[in-house]
Scaffold this motif. Structure first.
Motif, mmCIF file in Angstrom:
data_model
loop_
_atom_site.group_PDB
_atom_site.id
_atom_site.type_symbol
_atom_site.label_atom_id
_atom_site.label_comp_id
_atom_site.label_asym_id
_atom_site.label_seq_id
_atom_site.Cartn_x
_atom_site.Cartn_y
_atom_site.Cartn_z
ATOM 1 N N ILE B 195 0.820 -1.211 0.000
ATOM 2 C CA ILE B 195 0.000 0.000 0.000
ATOM 3 C C ILE B 195 0.858 1.268 0.000
ATOM 4 C CG2 ILE B 195 -2.061 -1.041 0.966
ATOM 5 C CD1 ILE B 195 -1.320 -0.075 3.675
ATOM 6 N N LEU B 196 2.098 1.181 0.457
ATOM 7 C CA LEU B 196 2.959 2.364 0.419
ATOM 8 C C LEU B 196 3.322 2.721 -1.016
ATOM 9 C CD1 LEU B 196 5.329 1.488 3.384
ATOM 10 C CD2 LEU B 196 3.468 3.131 3.379
ATOM 11 N N ASN B 197 3.252 1.714 -1.896
ATOM 12 C CA ASN B 197 3.568 1.945 -3.298
ATOM 13 C C ASN B 197 2.622 2.965 -3.941
ATOM 14 O OD1 ASN B 197 5.066 0.786 -5.804
ATOM 15 N ND2 ASN B 197 2.920 0.833 -6.371
ATOM 16 N N GLY B 198 1.418 3.062 -3.413
ATOM 17 C CA GLY B 198 0.437 3.950 -4.020
ATOM 18 C C GLY B 198 0.661 5.421 -3.725
ATOM 19 N N PHE B 199 1.427 5.720 -2.691
ATOM 20 C CA PHE B 199 1.676 7.125 -2.352
ATOM 21 C C PHE B 199 2.916 7.637 -3.105
ATOM 22 C CE2 PHE B 199 -0.517 5.663 1.572
ATOM 23 C CZ PHE B 199 -1.602 6.515 1.498
ATOM 24 N N ALA B 200 2.921 8.938 -3.358
ATOM 25 C CA ALA B 200 4.102 9.537 -3.975
ATOM 26 C C ALA B 200 5.274 9.429 -2.986
ATOM 27 C CB ALA B 200 3.817 10.993 -4.307
ATOM 28 N N VAL B 203 5.606 12.239 -0.552
ATOM 29 C CA VAL B 203 4.619 12.233 0.547
ATOM 30 C C VAL B 203 5.088 11.298 1.668
ATOM 31 C CG1 VAL B 203 2.259 11.536 1.163
ATOM 32 C CG2 VAL B 203 2.666 12.859 -0.909
ATOM 33 N N ALA B 205 8.164 10.439 2.252
ATOM 34 C CA ALA B 205 9.356 11.026 2.878
ATOM 35 C C ALA B 205 8.944 12.036 3.943
ATOM 36 C CB ALA B 205 10.222 11.689 1.815
ATOM 37 N N LYS B 206 7.902 12.801 3.666
ATOM 38 C CA LYS B 206 7.468 13.801 4.646
ATOM 39 C C LYS B 206 6.742 13.151 5.815
ATOM 40 C CE LYS B 206 7.650 17.855 1.844
ATOM 41 N NZ LYS B 206 7.092 18.586 0.725
ATOM 42 N N ALA B 207 5.950 12.134 5.526
ATOM 43 C CA ALA B 207 5.214 11.475 6.610
ATOM 44 C C ALA B 207 6.155 10.740 7.568
ATOM 45 C CB ALA B 207 4.194 10.502 6.029
ATOM 46 N N VAL B 212 14.028 10.644 0.368
ATOM 47 C CA VAL B 212 13.169 10.101 -0.689
ATOM 48 C C VAL B 212 13.647 8.723 -1.145
ATOM 49 C CG1 VAL B 212 12.320 10.488 -3.042
ATOM 50 C CG2 VAL B 212 12.457 12.392 -1.449
ATOM 51 N N ARG B 213 14.975 8.516 -1.115
ATOM 52 C CA ARG B 213 15.500 7.213 -1.548
ATOM 53 C C ARG B 213 14.981 6.095 -0.638
ATOM 54 N NH1 ARG B 213 19.131 3.806 -0.171
ATOM 55 N NH2 ARG B 213 19.761 5.066 1.614
ATOM 56 N N GLN B 217 12.421 2.838 -1.286
ATOM 57 C CA GLN B 217 12.683 1.459 -0.839
ATOM 58 C C GLN B 217 11.436 0.859 -0.193
ATOM 59 O OE1 GLN B 217 15.771 0.189 -2.209
ATOM 60 N NE2 GLN B 217 16.068 -0.647 -0.178
ATOM 61 N N LEU B 218 10.684 1.709 0.539
ATOM 62 C CA LEU B 218 9.489 1.207 1.227
ATOM 63 C C LEU B 218 8.426 0.724 0.244
ATOM 64 C CD1 LEU B 218 8.944 3.880 4.060
ATOM 65 C CD2 LEU B 218 10.178 1.725 4.186
#
Lengths: 186, 252
Positions: B195-200, B203, B205-207, B212-213, B217-218
């Protein structure tokens, strides 16, 4: 016996009073919930509600409803919302503004970021005691997982897993503007 | 949802209809459209986790009841809002001023808690264990034995707890399923991501307040291991010793 029970049951509560907020951050906004613990008739209706009000660039950390569908109606302002389904696909990525409605099914993950001065919404949930689970933050699912599970699951080092798990100390609301603390613990 | 779905003239024994292969095991799914399962309003899944295999955390929109048919292992569930009651502070030495003590103090500042790790309850599993899992609660399994860990689960699709349709829908927090949710009609060709794949990534990285790298990976985009992965090296999650592992108490 109806007069003193059913007929006199409290049916009203106010969600717009920040002094009764459940989550409150002066710089970011507040969130209030109304469930059957506050208003017992909701147990009978199997419904609950959430009122949110956040300022520009405040972010509601990514979360999903564990036991309810939700319908979000925007009362003021605008926000950028992303919703992810069970397949890991982004099924909504856009602005929602005053007067618009967005349905968020059970289990779908959602993140909201205010893009106007103030973003306010009401969310109706199809469970008298709707529960959320957050992806990031102090009470999130990541915090409940062992470092080894995070490290092996995402193929990252234990140190990176530690950052993923512990860097965000907020529970619900956070700032989304400004540089992220890249790689450095807060 | 289906008219006359319980008008059954004949019952038959059912075998799994779909097999999802992963790096360290497989997931076998029964066809929940089979008349007797559709009438019962349930779906049925069998997880076969090889030694050192880790079934990555996932949750369902339904209540789930599982049974350990074979093997032994570990299980963790993450319940919303519950505290991390399993805590490891072994890096600290009482009154220690040495290197370990300094390392511990650094980590204490980093986590603000003073623990090497802390997480929610981890339980030992053995054959015969029955596990109830509420909807929306993420769960993972690890096989720390030498033989496959076999877990069978029933998903209560027809209960009011499930407010989606009558399809078993796993939500994966990590890993992926390259074969997709083949049991859901219309999804045959779509690989299932976490489900993390669906977020930019920005986003995320900020959460998570990460770079961002790491956020990318997540999303497990370059990962073909499926949802049961092989653990490299030790799997040293915090867990209490089994009764048989406790040292014998001296009697008076």
């Amino acid at each position: 016996g109806l007069e003193e029970t059913i007929c006199s049951a409290r049916c009203t509560d106010n969600l717009d009073d920040p002094s009764n907020a459940d989550v409150y951050k002066p710089q970011l906004g507040y969130i209030s919930t109304l469930n059957s613990y506050d208003l017992p008739i909701l147990r009978f209706l199997r419904l609950s509600a959430l009122r949110g009000s956040i300022r520009q660039n405040a972010m509601v950390l990514p979360q999903w409803n564990a036991n309810a569908n939700a319908v979000l109606y925007v009362t003021d302002g605008e926000a950028h919302v992303q919703v992810v389904n069970d397949n890991g696909d982004r099924v909504f990525d856009g602005q929602v503004s005053q007067g618009q409605l967005l349905a968020i099914p059970q289990g779908f993950s959602v993140v909201k970021r205010a893009t106007s001065e103030q973003f306010r919404w009401i969310e109706f949930k199809t469970n008298a005691n709707a529960q959320i689970n957050t992806l990031a933050g102090r009470t999130s699912v990541m915090r409940g997982l062992p470092l080894e599970v995070i490290s092996n699951g995402y193929q990252i080092s234990l140190e990176e897993a530690r950052r993923v798990k512990f860097n965000t100390i907020e529970t619900t609301l956070t700032h989304s503007s400004g540089p992220a603390s890249y790689g450095r613990p807060r | 949802q289906f008219p006359n779905e319980c008008q059954l003239d004949q019952l038959s024994a059912l075998e799994p209809s779909h097999v999802l292969k992963a790096e360290a095991g497989r997931i076998e799914v029964w066809d929940h459209h089979a008349p007797q399962l559709r009438c019962s309003g349930v779906a049925f899944v069998r997880y076969i986790i090889e030694s050192k295999g880790l079934y990555l955390p996932s949750f369902f929109s339904t209540a789930k009841l599982s049974f350990v048919a074979k093997g032994k292992g570990l299980m963790g569930r993450v319940i919303p809002g519950c505290a991390e009651t399993f805590q490891d502070s072994s890096v600290f030495q009482p009154g220690g001023q040495g290197q370990q003590g300094q390392q511990g103090q650094g980590q204490e500042r980093q986590m603000g808690q003073g623990f090497r790790d802390m997480h929610q309850k981890v339980e030992h599993l053995r054959t015969g264990d029955t596990i109830a899992t509420p909807p929306g609660v993420a769960q993972w399994f690890y096989n720390d034995g030498n033989q496959p860990l076999v877990i069978v689960s029933v998903l209560d699709l027809a209960s009011h707890h499930n407010q989606l349709d009558r399809n078993p829908r796993p939500f994966h927090l990590a890993g992926n399923n390259p074969q997709g949710q083949v049991w859901v009609q219309g999804r045959e060709q779509q690989p299932q991501k976490n489900i993390l794949n669906g977020f930019a990534p920005e986003v995320l990285a900020k959460a998570f307040k990460i770079d961002v790298r790491t956020a990318q990976q997540l999303q497990n985009q370059q990962d073909n291991r499926g949802n049961i992965v092989r653990v490299q090296g030790p799997f040293s999650v915090i867990r209490p010793p089994l009764r048989s592992q406790r040292p014998q108490e001296e009697v008076n």
